[in-house]
Design a protein around this motif. Sequence first.
Motif, PDB file in Angstrom:
ATOM      1  N   SER A  83      14.910  -3.213   7.564  1.00  0.00           N
ATOM      2  CA  SER A  83      14.721  -1.984   6.431  1.00  0.00           C
ATOM      3  C   SER A  83      13.589  -1.317   6.392  1.00  0.00           C
ATOM      4  O   SER A  83      13.413  -0.062   6.440  1.00  0.00           O
ATOM      5  N   TRP A  84      12.313  -1.993   6.630  1.00  0.00           N
ATOM      6  CA  TRP A  84      11.042  -1.414   6.458  1.00  0.00           C
ATOM      7  C   TRP A  84      10.903  -0.458   7.845  1.00  0.00           C
ATOM      8  O   TRP A  84      10.370   0.784   7.563  1.00  0.00           O
ATOM      9  N   TYR A  85      11.410  -0.845   8.766  1.00  0.00           N
ATOM     10  CA  TYR A  85      11.166   0.037  10.075  1.00  0.00           C
ATOM     11  C   TYR A  85      12.042   1.110   9.911  1.00  0.00           C
ATOM     12  O   TYR A  85      11.535   2.641  10.117  1.00  0.00           O
ATOM     13  N   SER A  86      13.078   1.028   9.448  1.00  0.00           N
ATOM     14  CA  SER A  86      14.231   2.270   9.228  1.00  0.00           C
ATOM     15  C   SER A  86      13.743   3.305   8.360  1.00  0.00           C
ATOM     16  O   SER A  86      13.911   4.339   8.417  1.00  0.00           O
ATOM     17  N   GLN A  87      13.217   2.685   7.186  1.00  0.00           N
ATOM     18  CA  GLN A  87      12.924   3.563   6.098  1.00  0.00           C
ATOM     19  C   GLN A  87      11.389   3.909   5.989  1.00  0.00           C
ATOM     20  O   GLN A  87      11.246   5.102   5.051  1.00  0.00           O
ATOM     21  N   VAL A  88      10.544   3.418   6.487  1.00  0.00           N
ATOM     22  CA  VAL A  88       9.235   3.825   6.496  1.00  0.00           C
ATOM     23  C   VAL A  88       8.585   4.086   7.634  1.00  0.00           C
ATOM     24  O   VAL A  88       8.197   5.173   7.948  1.00  0.00           O
ATOM     25  N   ASN A 131      10.546   6.941   8.908  1.00  0.00           N
ATOM     26  CA  ASN A 131      10.761   7.806   8.165  1.00  0.00           C
ATOM     27  C   ASN A 131      10.275   9.267   8.831  1.00  0.00           C
ATOM     28  O   ASN A 131       9.266   9.434   9.331  1.00  0.00           O
ATOM     29  N   GLN A 132      11.444  10.139   8.808  1.00  0.00           N
ATOM     30  CA  GLN A 132      10.938  11.544   9.480  1.00  0.00           C
ATOM     31  C   GLN A 132       9.947  12.234   8.864  1.00  0.00           C
ATOM     32  O   GLN A 132       9.269  13.115   9.547  1.00  0.00           O
ATOM     33  N   GLY A 133       9.603  12.128   7.663  1.00  0.00           N
ATOM     34  CA  GLY A 133       8.487  12.805   7.193  1.00  0.00           C
ATOM     35  C   GLY A 133       7.074  12.430   7.642  1.00  0.00           C
ATOM     36  O   GLY A 133       6.509  13.253   8.002  1.00  0.00           O
ATOM     37  N   SER A 134       6.902  11.357   7.909  1.00  0.00           N
ATOM     38  CA  SER A 134       5.700  10.729   8.525  1.00  0.00           C
ATOM     39  C   SER A 134       5.584  10.616   9.961  1.00  0.00           C
ATOM     40  O   SER A 134       4.713  10.899  10.670  1.00  0.00           O
ATOM     41  N   TYR A 191       0.683  -1.207   0.020  1.00  0.00           N
ATOM     42  CA  TYR A 191      -0.029   0.013  -0.064  1.00  0.00           C
ATOM     43  C   TYR A 191       0.653   1.385   0.074  1.00  0.00           C
ATOM     44  O   TYR A 191       0.160   2.265  -0.528  1.00  0.00           O
ATOM     45  N   THR A 192       2.252   1.341   0.255  1.00  0.00           N
ATOM     46  CA  THR A 192       2.855   2.184   0.374  1.00  0.00           C
ATOM     47  C   THR A 192       3.587   2.630  -0.798  1.00  0.00           C
ATOM     48  O   THR A 192       4.071   3.724  -1.205  1.00  0.00           O
ATOM     49  N   GLY A 193       3.735   1.456  -1.532  1.00  0.00           N
ATOM     50  CA  GLY A 193       4.431   1.330  -2.831  1.00  0.00           C
ATOM     51  C   GLY A 193       5.847   1.116  -2.514  1.00  0.00           C
ATOM     52  O   GLY A 193       6.774   1.123  -3.577  1.00  0.00           O
ATOM     53  N   ILE A 194       6.520   1.256  -1.222  1.00  0.00           N
ATOM     54  CA  ILE A 194       7.848   1.056  -1.056  1.00  0.00           C
ATOM     55  C   ILE A 194       8.083  -0.511  -0.965  1.00  0.00           C
ATOM     56  O   ILE A 194       7.501  -1.289  -0.420  1.00  0.00           O
ATOM     57  N   LYS A 195       9.438  -0.954  -1.765  1.00  0.00           N
ATOM     58  CA  LYS A 195       9.590  -2.377  -1.974  1.00  0.00           C
ATOM     59  C   LYS A 195      10.125  -2.698  -0.590  1.00  0.00           C
ATOM     60  O   LYS A 195      10.341  -4.306  -0.705  1.00  0.00           O
ATOM     61  N   TYR A 196      10.754  -2.085   0.358  1.00  0.00           N
ATOM     62  CA  TYR A 196      11.361  -2.458   1.410  1.00  0.00           C
ATOM     63  C   TYR A 196      10.171  -3.367   2.239  1.00  0.00           C
ATOM     64  O   TYR A 196       8.893  -2.826   2.164  1.00  0.00           O
TER      65      TYR A 196
END
Length: 488
Positions: free
Chosen positions: A266-271, A274-277, A218-223
């Motif tokens: 990787s998922w927890y680190s990048q999504v 994620n500082q933006g969200s 749903y995020t479209g992120i492959k991690y």
Amino acid sequence: MITHRSGKSARIIYDVLYGFIPVTEWEERIIDSPFFQRLRWVKQLGFANYIFPGAEHNRFAHVIGVMHSMEQMIRALGIAVPEAELFDPGAKSPQAMLHKSLRIAALLHDIGTFPFSHAIEHAYVRHGNDKRSQREKSVQRKKPAKDLPNSHEHLGSFIIKNTRYEGGLTAILEEYDFDVAMISKIIKGESPHIIANQLMHSDLDADRMDYLLRDSHYTGIKYGQFDREYVLANLVTYNAGEGQMAFGIRENATHAVEDFLIARFSWYSQVIKNQGSAKFDIMSSHVAEGLLEENQILQFHDLLEMIERRDERFFWWNDIYFMHRCQEVRHAKKLKDPRIIELLEMLLYRRPPKTVNHPLFEHRIIRDDGTGKERAKLITKINKLVEEFQATIAKHGTGKEWILVDIPHKDVVFTQGYKNIVKERKSDNLYRERDPIKIVTREGKPFLLVERENSLMKHLSGFINFIPSVYANDAAIRLLRAKNLIHS
């Protein structure tokens, strides 16, 4: 949506990841209950949709996916009953009831989820017990409030155990002779069955098997993607002693399960981090705490009373409720704290605070030697600098400046290291421990993944991703720069 077809598995749900998922008649009744339908209106990833527009998926779909993952794991391990027995309400052998109870535990493990998931939950946890005056309480309550920690686990357990009325989960479960206390224990990972606890609450459980792929989709992120089918095909049971069965993964799938752990890291680190969200989640948590302090949203003990009385307002306690209360409170000017007022407006209209840049706030990979000393030193330095920021704001500010500090209570890790497992073990037999993944040899002998010489995790488990963040409004940024505490 539940549709019907002929045959023993007459009820099916179509899922975006797995296709058709059969459900039993009692599971259908649970899903159709108001308590479960509330989950349609709770986003899986909080305010992540402010950054990832596709992240509109909800807890409703997730927990059905977890039930399906649980079913696939049970069957892969060879502990399932035949389908005819599973769907038969009259089948009540110990093996059938365990199989059915595991599916229900998966289905209900998030039934107590807060609006916007963990973001708002953290506010309730920090707020603690209901702080309204005794006079207010006596007017609104007929009996003393129950003393429960303000978490989704305890709220969910309360729903499962205390809803003996039409449409209540307790009533549905007990009608089919389920042990509600046992289901609650499975969800918490505290049942007497080691394998049940592992399936629901471990480094390789049904929950993680679903949310990594679902959130990635749903995020479209492959991690977060991993070889799910290969992992499932290589699950295996082993004798854990004292009449207990546990599960691990075959040796030939070692790298597949390591890929699963790397994907999660990787998922927890990048999504998730994620500082933006993450900054919107932090903002919403502070807004919720401010609303709780001013008694502008439902208190935790209000929720418990609503659940017991079947007060329909509990079913409205979701993302929509929280955002609507934010809009109402702001419009009616019911808050006094200028910081919360500004945060609330920024949250409503997606205006993010600034990220405070400083070498101490950099995200870094650090080695965990089992003592936590390096992490503790960093936190001490960060807290000292934050105290300096706050003292400067108090002394030189105009009352409009604020900062938000996010020092994680839990760090992103690949998995727990061997030393920590030994130190925190609850029994003398490491292979009876719930959380760590076990590798099982062809002879049926278990080993911890992190103790295997050919395991990458033996080395990676010694590292954590430490992700502190500090955010501030424009007024605070200008003041801190003027005092040379931060730079552009």
